[in-house]
Design a protein around this motif. Sequence first.
Motif, PDB file in Angstrom:
ATOM      1  N   SER A  42      36.163  48.617  40.764  1.00  0.00           N
ATOM      2  CA  SER A  42      37.389  47.987  40.697  1.00  0.00           C
ATOM      3  C   SER A  42      38.576  49.056  40.288  1.00  0.00           C
ATOM      4  CB  SER A  42      37.365  46.595  40.005  1.00  0.00           C
ATOM      5  OG  SER A  42      37.078  46.878  38.736  1.00  0.00           O
ATOM      6  N   TYR A  61      36.302  45.273  56.919  1.00  0.00           N
ATOM      7  CA  TYR A  61      37.351  44.207  56.630  1.00  0.00           C
ATOM      8  C   TYR A  61      37.148  43.209  57.511  1.00  0.00           C
ATOM      9  CZ  TYR A  61      39.505  47.940  54.210  1.00  0.00           C
ATOM     10  OH  TYR A  61      39.770  49.225  53.416  1.00  0.00           O
ATOM     11  N   ALA A  73      36.572  48.466  45.177  1.00  0.00           N
ATOM     12  CA  ALA A  73      36.361  46.824  45.262  1.00  0.00           C
ATOM     13  C   ALA A  73      37.524  46.012  44.661  1.00  0.00           C
ATOM     14  CB  ALA A  73      35.074  46.624  44.905  1.00  0.00           C
ATOM     15  N   GLU A  74      37.984  45.045  45.431  1.00  0.00           N
ATOM     16  CA  GLU A  74      38.760  43.946  44.791  1.00  0.00           C
ATOM     17  C   GLU A  74      38.038  43.174  43.656  1.00  0.00           C
ATOM     18  OE1 GLU A  74      41.737  43.178  45.358  1.00  0.00           O
ATOM     19  OE2 GLU A  74      42.148  43.477  47.572  1.00  0.00           O
ATOM     20  N   GLY A  75      38.942  42.964  42.779  1.00  0.00           N
ATOM     21  CA  GLY A  75      38.267  42.216  41.458  1.00  0.00           C
ATOM     22  C   GLY A  75      38.605  43.105  40.291  1.00  0.00           C
ATOM     23  N   ILE A 126      43.167  46.508  49.429  1.00  0.00           N
ATOM     24  CA  ILE A 126      42.700  47.337  48.531  1.00  0.00           C
ATOM     25  C   ILE A 126      42.892  48.915  48.531  1.00  0.00           C
ATOM     26  CG2 ILE A 126      40.157  47.191  49.609  1.00  0.00           C
ATOM     27  CD1 ILE A 126      41.066  47.133  45.529  1.00  0.00           C
ATOM     28  N   PRO A 147      37.071  44.619  50.535  1.00  0.00           N
ATOM     29  CA  PRO A 147      37.872  43.277  50.178  1.00  0.00           C
ATOM     30  C   PRO A 147      37.255  42.244  49.770  1.00  0.00           C
ATOM     31  CG  PRO A 147      37.550  43.814  52.634  1.00  0.00           C
ATOM     32  CD  PRO A 147      36.891  44.909  51.894  1.00  0.00           C
ATOM     33  N   ALA A 148      38.165  41.512  49.250  1.00  0.00           N
ATOM     34  CA  ALA A 148      37.681  40.089  48.667  1.00  0.00           C
ATOM     35  C   ALA A 148      37.392  39.107  49.924  1.00  0.00           C
ATOM     36  CB  ALA A 148      38.626  39.391  47.717  1.00  0.00           C
ATOM     37  N   GLU A 149      38.119  39.336  50.773  1.00  0.00           N
ATOM     38  CA  GLU A 149      37.902  38.224  51.976  1.00  0.00           C
ATOM     39  C   GLU A 149      38.224  39.317  53.413  1.00  0.00           C
ATOM     40  OE1 GLU A 149      41.029  35.439  51.800  1.00  0.00           O
ATOM     41  OE2 GLU A 149      40.299  34.444  50.091  1.00  0.00           O
TER      42      GLU A 149
END
Length: 326
Positions: free
Chosen positions: A58, A125, A39-41, A99, A83-85
Motif C-alpha cells: 500500500s 482493473y 495496492a489500494e488500502g 492507484i 485497485p480496490a474495485e
Amino acid sequence: MTQLHFQRHRRLRQSTGMRAMVKETYLHKEDFIYPIFVAEGENIKNEVASMPGVFQLSLDNLGAELDEIVALGIPAVILFGLPAEKDAIGSGAYHDHGIIQKATRYAKEHHPELLVVADTCLCEYTDHGHCGVVEGEQILNDPSLNLLAQTAISQAKAGADIIAPSNMMDGFVAAIRAGLDEAGFAHIPIMSYAVKYASGYYGPFREAADGAPKFGDRKTYQMDPSNRLEAMREAASDVEEGADFLIVKPALAYMDIIRDVKNNFALPVVAYNVSGEYAMVKAAAINGWIDEKAVVMETLLGMKRAGADLIITYHAKDAARWLEEK
C-alpha cells in the motif's frame, strides 16, 4: 606434439585480471528496472507466495521500498496497480486518482530523480481480467484503444516518465502516441511491449497483480510462442507508430527474439525477466539446488549478451547488491 597446430584460447583465461581485460559483456545497475505492485488500502505488505521477496504494497509502505531502491542505485521502477474495485471497462486504470496515478505522484514527490515507468493496461482493473473491452467472449480491439490512450494520458498527468503499454491490441502505440501528443505530452516516451508472447511463465505475476482472465485466455492478442517472424512484424509496427523502446517478454526462452529485435531495430531493447523465470530460480535456491547469485547474474548477463539494453527484473535489488560487492 610439436607438429600440432591449434589455437591457444586459454591464454586469455589465465587469471582474473586477464579475463577482466577481455570481458565482452557487462551488467550495470543502470540496466535494471524494478517492478512494484501497489495496492489500494493501508498497512498492506503482502508477500507474493510464488515470488519470495516480492510484495504487494500500500502507499504507506511504498516509501521504504522506494528509499531502498534509490539507495541501491537502481534508476527506474515500473508500477503495477491493484485497485480496490474493478468494472467491465477498467475505469480505475484511467481515473486521475487511480492507484497507479497516486503511486506515481508519491514516487515523484519523494524521489524526483527516480524514473517511473507506468504499466499501461486494463487487465488489472477489469472485472473480467482481459486487456481490452469485452463483448460476450470477444476482446474488441478498436474500442479498447481509446481507453488505453486515456490511461496513458492520466498516467502522464500524474508524472510518469515513461508509458509502457502491455495490452497487445493492434494499433495501441499509434493510439497512445496520438493521445499523448494531443494532451501536451509529446515529450513522454513509449516503452512498448512490442513482442509479448502468450506464455506459461506469467503465472506468478497473475497472483501478484490479481489479473488472471476470468474466462478464456489471451491467445487472440498475445503472440504464439512458436512464431519468430511475427515478432518482427509486431516490432516493426510499433516502431512505425512511434515507440521509443521495444520490450521482449518473456526473456529466458526468447533470447533469439531479443537478438533479432536488436539486430533489426535501432531502438533500445528491453528484456522482461518475468515472474515465472524469477520463481523458478527462487524455488531452486530455497531448496539448495543452485547457487542463486551465480545463476541470477549469469541469466541477466545472458540477456544483455543477447542484445538487451535494459532488463525489467524482480532480481534487481539483489543484483544491485551483488554488483556492489564486486
